[in-house]
Motif scaffolding. Sequence first.
Motif, PDB file in Angstrom:
ATOM      1  N   LEU A 268      33.581  31.223  40.970  1.00 42.94           N
ATOM      2  CA  LEU A 268      34.573  30.693  40.040  1.00 42.94           C
ATOM      3  C   LEU A 268      34.485  31.390  38.680  1.00 42.94           C
ATOM      4  N   GLN A 269      33.255  31.628  38.227  1.00 39.60           N
ATOM      5  CA  GLN A 269      33.091  32.330  36.954  1.00 39.60           C
ATOM      6  C   GLN A 269      33.611  33.758  37.054  1.00 39.60           C
ATOM      7  N   GLN A 270      33.303  34.414  38.170  1.00 38.52           N
ATOM      8  CA  GLN A 270      33.756  35.785  38.367  1.00 38.52           C
ATOM      9  C   GLN A 270      35.272  35.852  38.583  1.00 38.52           C
ATOM     10  N   ARG A 271      35.831  34.839  39.213  1.00 36.39           N
ATOM     11  CA  ARG A 271      37.286  34.815  39.407  1.00 36.39           C
ATOM     12  C   ARG A 271      38.001  34.829  38.060  1.00 36.39           C
ATOM     13  N   GLU A 272      37.505  34.022  37.118  1.00 36.42           N
ATOM     14  CA  GLU A 272      38.144  33.963  35.805  1.00 36.42           C
ATOM     15  C   GLU A 272      37.908  35.253  35.022  1.00 36.42           C
ATOM     16  N   LEU A 273      36.724  35.826  35.167  1.00 34.16           N
ATOM     17  CA  LEU A 273      36.454  37.118  34.531  1.00 34.16           C
ATOM     18  C   LEU A 273      37.407  38.187  35.059  1.00 34.16           C
ATOM     19  N   LEU A 274      37.564  38.226  36.378  1.00 34.29           N
ATOM     20  CA  LEU A 274      38.473  39.196  36.988  1.00 34.29           C
ATOM     21  C   LEU A 274      39.908  38.953  36.554  1.00 34.29           C
ATOM     22  N   ARG A 275      40.318  37.680  36.527  1.00 34.51           N
ATOM     23  CA  ARG A 275      41.681  37.360  36.131  1.00 34.51           C
ATOM     24  C   ARG A 275      41.992  37.917  34.726  1.00 34.51           C
ATOM     25  N   ALA A 276      41.079  37.664  33.791  1.00 35.32           N
ATOM     26  CA  ALA A 276      41.294  38.126  32.419  1.00 35.32           C
ATOM     27  C   ALA A 276      41.288  39.650  32.339  1.00 35.32           C
ATOM     28  N   ALA A 277      40.334  40.282  33.021  1.00 28.95           N
ATOM     29  CA  ALA A 277      40.214  41.742  32.946  1.00 28.95           C
ATOM     30  C   ALA A 277      41.392  42.433  33.623  1.00 28.95           C
ATOM     31  N   LEU A 278      41.809  41.926  34.772  1.00 22.94           N
ATOM     32  CA  LEU A 278      42.938  42.531  35.476  1.00 22.94           C
ATOM     33  C   LEU A 278      44.228  42.361  34.688  1.00 22.94           C
ATOM     34  N   SER A 279      44.395  41.196  34.079  1.00 25.65           N
ATOM     35  CA  SER A 279      45.615  40.931  33.307  1.00 25.65           C
ATOM     36  C   SER A 279      45.769  41.888  32.137  1.00 25.65           C
ATOM     37  N   ASP A 327      54.917  43.734  45.746  1.00 23.73           N
ATOM     38  CA  ASP A 327      54.149  44.600  44.844  1.00 23.73           C
ATOM     39  C   ASP A 327      52.716  44.107  44.679  1.00 23.73           C
ATOM     40  N   CYS A 328      52.209  43.360  45.662  1.00 24.91           N
ATOM     41  CA  CYS A 328      50.917  42.673  45.494  1.00 24.91           C
ATOM     42  C   CYS A 328      49.794  43.235  46.361  1.00 24.91           C
ATOM     43  N   LEU A 329      48.606  43.190  45.795  1.00 23.65           N
ATOM     44  CA  LEU A 329      47.357  43.392  46.522  1.00 23.65           C
ATOM     45  C   LEU A 329      46.510  42.147  46.309  1.00 23.65           C
ATOM     46  N   ARG A 330      45.826  41.704  47.366  1.00 19.80           N
ATOM     47  CA  ARG A 330      44.937  40.544  47.257  1.00 19.80           C
ATOM     48  C   ARG A 330      43.506  41.040  47.137  1.00 19.80           C
ATOM     49  N   ILE A 331      42.813  40.546  46.121  1.00 18.63           N
ATOM     50  CA  ILE A 331      41.444  40.999  45.848  1.00 18.63           C
ATOM     51  C   ILE A 331      40.489  39.823  45.991  1.00 18.63           C
ATOM     52  N   SER A 332      39.582  39.906  46.953  1.00 15.40           N
ATOM     53  CA  SER A 332      38.548  38.888  47.102  1.00 15.40           C
ATOM     54  C   SER A 332      37.533  39.028  45.967  1.00 15.40           C
ATOM     55  N   VAL A 333      37.019  37.905  45.510  1.00 18.73           N
ATOM     56  CA  VAL A 333      35.982  37.930  44.475  1.00 18.73           C
ATOM     57  C   VAL A 333      34.669  38.340  45.133  1.00 18.73           C
ATOM     58  N   GLY A 334      34.083  39.419  44.659  1.00 19.14           N
ATOM     59  CA  GLY A 334      32.827  39.903  45.217  1.00 19.14           C
ATOM     60  C   GLY A 334      31.638  39.468  44.377  1.00 19.14           C
ATOM     61  N   THR A 335      30.524  40.145  44.555  1.00 24.10           N
ATOM     62  CA  THR A 335      29.371  39.905  43.690  1.00 24.10           C
ATOM     63  C   THR A 335      29.710  40.407  42.290  1.00 24.10           C
ATOM     64  N   PRO A 336      28.982  39.963  41.272  1.00 23.15           N
ATOM     65  CA  PRO A 336      29.238  40.492  39.930  1.00 23.15           C
ATOM     66  C   PRO A 336      29.196  42.017  39.883  1.00 23.15           C
ATOM     67  N   GLN A 337      28.272  42.621  40.614  1.00 20.93           N
ATOM     68  CA  GLN A 337      28.166  44.080  40.614  1.00 20.93           C
ATOM     69  C   GLN A 337      29.398  44.716  41.261  1.00 20.93           C
ATOM     70  N   GLU A 338      29.866  44.158  42.375  1.00 27.37           N
ATOM     71  CA  GLU A 338      31.056  44.699  43.040  1.00 27.37           C
ATOM     72  C   GLU A 338      32.291  44.553  42.152  1.00 27.37           C
ATOM     73  N   ASN A 339      32.405  43.414  41.483  1.00 26.51           N
ATOM     74  CA  ASN A 339      33.557  43.192  40.611  1.00 26.51           C
ATOM     75  C   ASN A 339      33.561  44.175  39.440  1.00 26.51           C
ATOM     76  N   GLN A 340      32.388  44.437  38.878  1.00 20.84           N
ATOM     77  CA  GLN A 340      32.311  45.396  37.787  1.00 20.84           C
ATOM     78  C   GLN A 340      32.632  46.813  38.266  1.00 20.84           C
ATOM     79  N   GLN A 341      32.219  47.125  39.490  1.00 18.39           N
ATOM     80  CA  GLN A 341      32.543  48.441  40.055  1.00 18.39           C
ATOM     81  C   GLN A 341      34.060  48.582  40.220  1.00 18.39           C
ATOM     82  N   LEU A 342      34.705  47.524  40.690  1.00 23.25           N
ATOM     83  CA  LEU A 342      36.162  47.520  40.827  1.00 23.25           C
ATOM     84  C   LEU A 342      36.832  47.730  39.475  1.00 23.25           C
TER      85      LEU A 342
END
Length: 353
Positions: A268-279, A327-342
């Motif tokens: 959940l924490q990583q989902r919100e981090l990803l949401r903000a960064a992707l946006s 126009d969509c891609l679905r991104i699963s929330v990974g480990t913090p390291q995987e998310n940062q790599q993305l």
Amino acid sequence: MSVLALARAEIRALTPYSSARMEASGGQVLLNANESPWAPAAELELNRYPDPQPPRLRAALAALYGVEPAQLLMGRGSDEAIDLLLRAFCRAGEDAILISPPTFGMYAVAAAVQGAAVLKAPLDAQFGLDAAALRAQLTPAVKLVFVCTPNNPSGALVPLALIDELAAELAGRALLVVDEAYLEFAGAPSAATLLARHENLVVLRTLSKAHALAGARVGVLLAGAEIVELLRRIMPPYPLPTASVDAALAVLQPAALAQTRERIAVVLQQRELLRAALSALPAVREVLPSAANFLCVRWRDAAGTYARLLAAGIVVRDVTRYPGLHDCLRISVGTPQENQQLLALLRGMAEAA
């Protein structure tokens, strides 16, 4: 003449469900199948046939989901439960199901295999369940109404009050099947709390997502005891391998459940981090709200982004074929390291543009 000429014509013409593993193989960072990024461990013995519905596991799952053991049926993922419901309640060429696209593709595939029609009440502009459209599509032929919450692939949650309302309206007409594969990530109450009120309500749960057992294929159907017993009549005799039963029992131990809760909090924490960064990325048009362990993202160039990620070893899910998600891609929330790599790769792509 090919031997396949003996098969049903509609099966030969069927477009099968395309799984994440079928669509993309290889890669080092797998963010396309909504699995847990962590693996469990289990010690297994496999010399005996398994119990068709192992009592220990049935009791543990009943306690987990807050139902009586008689209200619970275990099978090979939610897919088997969907197939059993179609075979039990839909007559080929006569009955139908009702779905709300874009949604999980196996509902329509199972219907096609059974020869049942598929009626559609699309989600609204915000990808919420459109109750008015659903009601407008109901016909006497509809025997099963599927509601996925949080919805896959869009991520929106359906309010429990609306599920309660729909189940009451469908009484005596159709079963309301509520697919809660991702509910652990939503922090919302389960529709299983309504089972005592509605004999036509069925709830699907799984250990594949939050409990990290995608490879074990342990799905659960929750319903009235009479529905459970009916489905057992047509179920194969040994639906769950011993290895899957042992793995499920292992992840349902107190320490494992505590670890699962911790990992859900990380997701959940990583989902919100990803949401903000992707946006914040110029290549992103929109990140759809999600109550699941994934994000559905609109891109200015979805095909190009998918190809560049795949070339770099990062696998996400192309959902551009779904209605409303061109126009969509679905991104699963990974480990913090995987998310940062993305994110590092996407930011590098933006800087190079």
